[in-house]
Design a protein around this motif. Sequence first.
Motif, PDB file in Angstrom:
ATOM      1  N   ILE A   1       0.827  -1.209   0.000  1.00 32.24           N
ATOM      2  CA  ILE A   1       0.000   0.000   0.000  1.00 32.24           C
ATOM      3  C   ILE A   1       0.859   1.257   0.000  1.00 32.24           C
ATOM      4  O   ILE A   1       0.496   2.268  -0.621  1.00 32.24           O
ATOM      5  CB  ILE A   1      -0.965  -0.008   1.200  1.00 32.24           C
ATOM      6  CG1 ILE A   1      -1.873  -1.240   1.143  1.00 32.24           C
ATOM      7  CG2 ILE A   1      -1.809   1.262   1.222  1.00 32.24           C
ATOM      8  CD1 ILE A   1      -2.691  -1.366  -0.128  1.00 32.24           C
ATOM      9  N   LEU A   2       1.996   1.214   0.663  1.00 28.08           N
ATOM     10  CA  LEU A   2       2.894   2.375   0.637  1.00 28.08           C
ATOM     11  C   LEU A   2       3.315   2.700  -0.789  1.00 28.08           C
ATOM     12  O   LEU A   2       3.251   3.854  -1.224  1.00 28.08           O
ATOM     13  CB  LEU A   2       4.123   2.100   1.505  1.00 28.08           C
ATOM     14  CG  LEU A   2       5.252   3.140   1.421  1.00 28.08           C
ATOM     15  CD1 LEU A   2       4.768   4.519   1.857  1.00 28.08           C
ATOM     16  CD2 LEU A   2       6.444   2.692   2.256  1.00 28.08           C
ATOM     17  N   LEU A   3       3.726   1.684  -1.544  1.00 32.70           N
ATOM     18  CA  LEU A   3       4.177   1.923  -2.911  1.00 32.70           C
ATOM     19  C   LEU A   3       3.008   2.147  -3.875  1.00 32.70           C
ATOM     20  O   LEU A   3       3.090   2.990  -4.764  1.00 32.70           O
ATOM     21  CB  LEU A   3       5.035   0.750  -3.390  1.00 32.70           C
ATOM     22  CG  LEU A   3       6.312   0.481  -2.593  1.00 32.70           C
ATOM     23  CD1 LEU A   3       7.086  -0.679  -3.193  1.00 32.70           C
ATOM     24  CD2 LEU A   3       7.182   1.722  -2.520  1.00 32.70           C
ATOM     25  N   GLY A   4       1.919   1.392  -3.695  1.00 36.03           N
ATOM     26  CA  GLY A   4       0.759   1.559  -4.568  1.00 36.03           C
ATOM     27  C   GLY A   4       0.044   2.879  -4.321  1.00 36.03           C
ATOM     28  O   GLY A   4      -0.259   3.629  -5.257  1.00 36.03           O
ATOM     29  N   GLY A   5      -0.236   3.163  -3.043  1.00 38.14           N
ATOM     30  CA  GLY A   5      -0.832   4.459  -2.724  1.00 38.14           C
ATOM     31  C   GLY A   5       0.120   5.599  -3.029  1.00 38.14           C
ATOM     32  O   GLY A   5      -0.306   6.698  -3.405  1.00 38.14           O
ATOM     33  N   GLY A   6       1.414   5.308  -2.909  1.00 37.93           N
ATOM     34  CA  GLY A   6       2.407   6.340  -3.186  1.00 37.93           C
ATOM     35  C   GLY A   6       2.387   6.784  -4.634  1.00 37.93           C
ATOM     36  O   GLY A   6       2.509   7.979  -4.927  1.00 37.93           O
ATOM     37  N   VAL A   7       2.230   5.830  -5.569  1.00 43.15           N
ATOM     38  CA  VAL A   7       2.187   6.242  -6.971  1.00 43.15           C
ATOM     39  C   VAL A   7       0.913   7.025  -7.264  1.00 43.15           C
ATOM     40  O   VAL A   7       0.928   7.973  -8.063  1.00 43.15           O
ATOM     41  CB  VAL A   7       2.333   5.031  -7.920  1.00 43.15           C
ATOM     42  CG1 VAL A   7       1.097   4.162  -7.932  1.00 43.15           C
ATOM     43  CG2 VAL A   7       2.656   5.498  -9.344  1.00 43.15           C
ATOM     44  N   CYS A   8      -0.186   6.678  -6.595  1.00 43.19           N
ATOM     45  CA  CYS A   8      -1.423   7.467  -6.767  1.00 43.19           C
ATOM     46  C   CYS A   8      -1.242   8.883  -6.242  1.00 43.19           C
ATOM     47  O   CYS A   8      -1.700   9.847  -6.861  1.00 43.19           O
ATOM     48  CB  CYS A   8      -2.580   6.777  -6.047  1.00 43.19           C
ATOM     49  SG  CYS A   8      -3.081   5.204  -6.787  1.00 43.19           S
ATOM     50  N   ALA A   9      -0.555   9.008  -5.096  1.00 43.63           N
ATOM     51  CA  ALA A   9      -0.280  10.341  -4.556  1.00 43.63           C
ATOM     52  C   ALA A   9       0.640  11.121  -5.483  1.00 43.63           C
ATOM     53  O   ALA A   9       0.437  12.315  -5.739  1.00 43.63           O
ATOM     54  CB  ALA A   9       0.334  10.219  -3.161  1.00 43.63           C
ATOM     55  N   ALA A  10       1.657  10.448  -6.013  1.00 45.15           N
ATOM     56  CA  ALA A  10       2.619  11.119  -6.890  1.00 45.15           C
ATOM     57  C   ALA A  10       1.953  11.677  -8.128  1.00 45.15           C
ATOM     58  O   ALA A  10       2.272  12.779  -8.588  1.00 45.15           O
ATOM     59  CB  ALA A  10       3.727  10.139  -7.276  1.00 45.15           C
TER      60      ALA A  10
END
Length: 262
Positions: A18-27
């Motif tokens: 979730i850190l990496l998946g949600g992170g790309v959505c945030a980016a």
Amino acid sequence: MSNGHIFIGETIGTAVLILLGGGVCAAVTLKRSKAQGAGWVAISFGWGFAVLGGAYIANGYSGGQLNPAVTLGVAIKSGVWHTVPFYLMGQLLGAMIGAFLVWVAYLGQFQAHLTDPEVIGEGETSPEGPETDRKGRPAGPVLGIFSTGPEIRNPVQNVLTEVIGTAVLVLFILTQGMTKGLALNGTGILLTSLLVVGIGLSLGGPTGYAINPARDLGPRIVHSLLPLPNKGGSDWSYAWIPVLGPLAGAAIAGGLYKLAFT
């Protein structure tokens, strides 16, 4: 593997997912992010790499399932059910931890985005309650960073999209054991990650392809709790679809596996 190992492995692995998946959505979403506007291809590949990282980290401890739908499919295939609660608890907790870390990593961008006049103008909450913005829309302006939502709100279509996407994912995972050594040497994780990219590119358009109840529910809970200014609602009226749809898809995949491949 022990129940404790399962819980720890799934918590850590899902947190990374979730850190990496949600992170790309945030980016891609947030103002003052270097990747803002990178688009759906970046999101699909970001989620694929997120699966790759989380599953490799957890693989030695728990098998790296990271997804209640996968856990259900594996239980149907194997007939082993007593470990399922430990998988589910670790997955939900890990998803919440990962979503919280996305907020920490992008704290300044969240603040800039949610205090921008253009965003406030589109995402202000209404007097009727926190679940709709001032234009009557159920989702707040950054909810898509945390959880999924449909482009066309049609519950039947939305559920079917999640069922189909998850069934493909789970059936792919269950049939890996039919190729000798594939599920044991790490290649299976790599191929599953690539499949997640493919599902995103092919089937992600209608709903954002949750295909994982914990991936959607845990971050949605975190969105509802975080002190985000002007964050709008968490769209709880939709939240059942990315939970029940993937579970139904997993049950279909498990049944199809037992019917066709055993």
